[in-house]
Motif scaffolding. Structure first.
Motif, PDB file in Angstrom:
ATOM      1  N   LEU A   1      -5.023   4.397   4.355  1.00 30.63           N
ATOM      2  CA  LEU A   1      -5.381   2.986   4.499  1.00 30.63           C
ATOM      3  C   LEU A   1      -5.874   2.782   5.924  1.00 30.63           C
ATOM      4  N   VAL A   2      -7.073   2.237   6.068  1.00 35.78           N
ATOM      5  CA  VAL A   2      -7.614   1.869   7.381  1.00 35.78           C
ATOM      6  C   VAL A   2      -7.403   0.372   7.559  1.00 35.78           C
ATOM      7  N   SER A   3      -6.801  -0.019   8.677  1.00 35.95           N
ATOM      8  CA  SER A   3      -6.539  -1.435   8.948  1.00 35.95           C
ATOM      9  C   SER A   3      -7.148  -1.805  10.299  1.00 35.95           C
ATOM     10  N   LEU A   4      -8.250  -2.556  10.261  1.00 30.34           N
ATOM     11  CA  LEU A   4      -8.960  -2.968  11.478  1.00 30.34           C
ATOM     12  C   LEU A   4      -9.378  -4.430  11.359  1.00 30.34           C
ATOM     13  N   MET A   5      -9.043  -5.233  12.367  1.00 32.62           N
ATOM     14  CA  MET A   5      -9.392  -6.647  12.294  1.00 32.62           C
ATOM     15  C   MET A   5     -10.899  -6.866  12.495  1.00 32.62           C
ATOM     16  N   TYR A   6     -11.416  -7.858  11.801  1.00 32.08           N
ATOM     17  CA  TYR A   6     -12.841  -8.163  11.859  1.00 32.08           C
ATOM     18  C   TYR A   6     -13.207  -8.751  13.216  1.00 32.08           C
ATOM     19  N   ALA A   7     -12.402  -9.710  13.672  1.00 34.31           N
ATOM     20  CA  ALA A   7     -12.635 -10.343  14.970  1.00 34.31           C
ATOM     21  C   ALA A   7     -11.314 -10.410  15.705  1.00 34.31           C
ATOM     22  N   ASN A   8     -11.274  -9.827  16.907  1.00 34.34           N
ATOM     23  CA  ASN A   8     -10.019  -9.772  17.643  1.00 34.34           C
ATOM     24  C   ASN A   8      -9.582 -11.161  18.086  1.00 34.34           C
ATOM     25  N   ASN A   9      -8.297 -11.446  17.906  1.00 39.81           N
ATOM     26  CA  ASN A   9      -7.777 -12.783  18.176  1.00 39.81           C
ATOM     27  C   ASN A   9      -7.600 -13.093  19.659  1.00 39.81           C
TER      28      ASN A   9
ATOM     29  N   SER B   1       0.830  -1.206   0.000  1.00 41.24           N
ATOM     30  CA  SER B   1       0.000   0.000   0.000  1.00 41.24           C
ATOM     31  C   SER B   1       0.866   1.259   0.000  1.00 41.24           C
ATOM     32  N   ILE B   2       1.951   1.204   0.748  1.00 42.71           N
ATOM     33  CA  ILE B   2       2.864   2.347   0.812  1.00 42.71           C
ATOM     34  C   ILE B   2       3.629   2.491  -0.495  1.00 42.71           C
ATOM     35  N   LEU B   3       4.161   1.381  -0.995  1.00 40.96           N
ATOM     36  CA  LEU B   3       5.048   1.417  -2.153  1.00 40.96           C
ATOM     37  C   LEU B   3       4.307   1.574  -3.479  1.00 40.96           C
ATOM     38  N   ASP B   4       3.089   1.029  -3.557  1.00 47.04           N
ATOM     39  CA  ASP B   4       2.389   0.985  -4.843  1.00 47.04           C
ATOM     40  C   ASP B   4       1.126   1.834  -4.918  1.00 47.04           C
ATOM     41  N   LEU B   5       0.499   2.098  -3.777  1.00 47.32           N
ATOM     42  CA  LEU B   5      -0.766   2.837  -3.797  1.00 47.32           C
ATOM     43  C   LEU B   5      -0.615   4.265  -3.276  1.00 47.32           C
ATOM     44  N   ASN B   6       0.628   4.641  -2.979  1.00 48.05           N
ATOM     45  CA  ASN B   6       0.934   6.012  -2.530  1.00 48.05           C
ATOM     46  C   ASN B   6       0.222   6.389  -1.228  1.00 48.05           C
ATOM     47  N   ILE B   7       0.036   5.387  -0.356  1.00 46.59           N
ATOM     48  CA  ILE B   7      -0.575   5.656   0.951  1.00 46.59           C
ATOM     49  C   ILE B   7       0.386   6.492   1.798  1.00 46.59           C
ATOM     50  N   LYS B   8      -0.128   7.558   2.383  1.00 43.71           N
ATOM     51  CA  LYS B   8       0.667   8.434   3.245  1.00 43.71           C
ATOM     52  C   LYS B   8       0.164   8.455   4.683  1.00 43.71           C
ATOM     53  N   HIS B   9      -0.987   7.835   4.922  1.00 46.69           N
ATOM     54  CA  HIS B   9      -1.603   7.874   6.250  1.00 46.69           C
ATOM     55  C   HIS B   9      -2.240   6.515   6.533  1.00 46.69           C
ATOM     56  N   ILE B  10      -1.868   5.917   7.661  1.00 44.85           N
ATOM     57  CA  ILE B  10      -2.463   4.644   8.083  1.00 44.85           C
ATOM     58  C   ILE B  10      -3.232   4.861   9.372  1.00 44.85           C
ATOM     59  N   LEU B  11      -4.445   4.361   9.383  1.00 40.39           N
ATOM     60  CA  LEU B  11      -5.326   4.479  10.540  1.00 40.39           C
ATOM     61  C   LEU B  11      -5.631   3.075  11.045  1.00 40.39           C
ATOM     62  N   THR B  12      -5.311   2.813  12.308  1.00 39.53           N
ATOM     63  CA  THR B  12      -5.517   1.480  12.857  1.00 39.53           C
ATOM     64  C   THR B  12      -5.922   1.596  14.319  1.00 39.53           C
ATOM     65  N   SER B  13      -5.906   0.473  15.062  1.00 42.26           N
ATOM     66  CA  SER B  13      -6.278   0.501  16.479  1.00 42.26           C
ATOM     67  C   SER B  13      -5.182  -0.145  17.324  1.00 42.26           C
ATOM     68  N   PRO B  14      -5.183   0.114  18.625  1.00 41.90           N
ATOM     69  CA  PRO B  14      -4.161  -0.497  19.497  1.00 41.90           C
ATOM     70  C   PRO B  14      -4.365  -1.995  19.713  1.00 41.90           C
ATOM     71  N   LEU B  15      -5.485  -2.550  19.245  1.00 40.67           N
ATOM     72  CA  LEU B  15      -5.815  -3.950  19.516  1.00 40.67           C
ATOM     73  C   LEU B  15      -5.452  -4.894  18.380  1.00 40.67           C
ATOM     74  N   GLU B  16      -4.785  -4.380  17.344  1.00 47.58           N
ATOM     75  CA  GLU B  16      -4.474  -5.218  16.185  1.00 47.58           C
ATOM     76  C   GLU B  16      -3.413  -6.271  16.508  1.00 47.58           C
ATOM     77  N   HIS B  17      -3.336  -7.266  15.653  1.00 48.38           N
ATOM     78  CA  HIS B  17      -2.316  -8.307  15.764  1.00 48.38           C
ATOM     79  C   HIS B  17      -0.936  -7.684  15.556  1.00 48.38           C
ATOM     80  N   SER B  18       0.068  -8.296  16.145  1.00 52.93           N
ATOM     81  CA  SER B  18       1.440  -7.764  16.042  1.00 52.93           C
ATOM     82  C   SER B  18       1.918  -7.661  14.603  1.00 52.93           C
ATOM     83  N   SER B  19       1.435  -8.531  13.726  1.00 55.36           N
ATOM     84  CA  SER B  19       1.862  -8.470  12.323  1.00 55.36           C
ATOM     85  C   SER B  19       1.370  -7.207  11.639  1.00 55.36           C
ATOM     86  N   VAL B  20       0.349  -6.572  12.202  1.00 53.17           N
ATOM     87  CA  VAL B  20      -0.113  -5.277  11.708  1.00 53.17           C
ATOM     88  C   VAL B  20       0.589  -4.151  12.455  1.00 53.17           C
ATOM     89  N   LEU B  21       0.566  -4.194  13.785  1.00 52.22           N
ATOM     90  CA  LEU B  21       1.133  -3.098  14.578  1.00 52.22           C
ATOM     91  C   LEU B  21       2.626  -2.922  14.341  1.00 52.22           C
TER      92      LEU B  21
END
Length: 384
Positions: free
Chosen positions: A146-154, A83-103
């Motif tokens: 890019l908004v990154s939010l898990m559907y169901a918390n692990n 997303s950063i390299l190919d879609l020119n994303i400059k801002h990522i919005l996520t939550s503190p509860l995401e999996h480590s592979s996201v955070l």
């Protein structure tokens, strides 16, 4: 010794039917799927493409939107980094509860490419504050987001209100990525009805083999993505390297088998969760459930997380294992780290965590009430 396996969110047992399909493929389909100039290679290629078609049909996507990976973690990395390299994303919005592979990936990207990263505030029990999400989207509307939010918390099983997330992403023209690793394969999902741009899945969460996963990318987006791993043209050029055909057919078979009986699986696991909650309340009247894990409307039935009254003792889980009960304190990816789970710390006060320990119970289709009875018996012994 009688044992009770209640850590299905970490990994599920492989179905016997899946093992058979994998073994047959190992025996009879050894060709390289890129060697299509002979029948051995073509047979291997057909296994991959038939599996891709099967998976796409189950989640109502097109086959060209499915890319096979080695894991859910790799799938999350491909989406975030591409997303950063190919879609020119400059801002990522996520939550503190995401999996480590996201955070951890998001933090790495913020350092490498000076990407703006914002974390959405949490409401009580770890619910997403959509008002704050909209504030952040509006504030950064001049940047591609890019908004990154898990559907169901692990860890605590909280379900995302995806309709609200879809609405806000569409309103502010943001891409939407969802880590659906605890959801896909356990519950039905429809890519055409839902407005996900990217989702990720992992076979070993739904009774398939480890070492294989996939990502879904909308067909209009996948054309913009350059190779993530170079050296060949496999997986539409996104991920080079000879494909794991044994894992792929195992993933496809596991997903097909679970999709046949989603409703009965859901009802069975829901009953197990209800029984477990009622039995826990009997031995711990003032029990504290983490997140919405005890709710049947706001969490997935496969996960139940609670605080157990005991001194801060990381051997608690080892003691339970010695009594034949396999549970966890949270994400298996963080199990070698002695620090408290970032998810539990985000939603629980420090004073509580000094005198209580989190226990995650995760149910699967092979569990029965006797597994919960063994858990309750072991917890009673520890309390005494």
């Amino acid at each position: 010794m009688i044992r009770s396996y209640l850590d299905n969110a970490a990994t599920t047992p492989i179905r016997s039917e899946v093992i058979k399909v994998i073994i047959d493929t190992l025996k009879y389909s050894f060709g390289n799927p890129s060697s299509t100039h002979h029948s051995y290679g073509r047979k291997a290629r057909s296994i991959i493409e038939e599996s891709r078609i099967n998976i796409a049909k189950i989640i109502n996507a097109t086959p060209s939107e499915i890319i096979f990976t080695s894991s859910g973690t790799e799938a999350n990395n491909i989406i975030l980094r591409s997303s950063i390299l190919d879609l020119n994303i400059k801002h990522i919005l996520t939550s503190p509860l995401e999996h480590s592979s996201v955070l951890q990936t998001v933090l790495d990207l913020s350092h490498r490419y000076k990407i703006i990263v914002n974390f959405i505030q949490l409401k009580e029990k770890g619910g997403i504050d959509f008002n704050h999400m909209e504030e952040l989207l509006k504030k950064n509307s001049s940047f591609k987001t890019l908004v990154s939010l898990m559907y169901a918390n692990n860890e605590i099983g909280n379900l995302l209100d995806v309709k609200k997330a879809f609405f806000l992403c569409k309103k502010y023209n943001a891409y939407f990525h969802s880590d659906t690793i605890q959801f896909i394969g356990n519950f039905p999902i429809d890519m055409k009805k839902n407005c996900f741009d990217f989702v990720t899945a992992s076979a070993h969460k739904f009774y398939g083999p480890k070492g294989i996963g996939f990502l879904f990318v909308r067909k209009e987006i996948i054309k913009k993505m350059r190779p993530f791993i170079t050296g060949g043209f496999q997986e539409y050029g996104i991920r080079s390297g000879t494909e794991n055909i044994y894992g792929i057919i195992g993933l496809s078979e596991a997903l097909k088998l679970t999709s046949f009986d989603f409703k009965n699986h859901f009802n069975k696991i829901k009953e197990l969760k209800f029984y477990c909650i009622s039995e826990l309340k009997k031995i711990i009247p003032d029990i504290i459930f983490n997140g919405f894990s005890s709710s049947f409307e706001k969490s997935i039935p496969t996960i139940l997380n609670f605080l157990f009254p005991t001194k801060k003792d990381h051997l608690l889980y080892f003691h339970l294992d010695l009594m034949g009960v396999s549970v966890s304190r949270g994400s298996s990816c963080d199990s070698n780290v002695k620090k408290m789970s970032h998810v539990i710390k985000s939603i629980t006060s420090e004073s509580l965590l000094k005198k209580m320990m989190p226990i995650r119970i995760s149910f699967g289709i092979f569990n029965e009430k006797k597994d919960i009875d063994l858990l309750i018996e072991a917890l009673q012994k520890i309390r005494k």
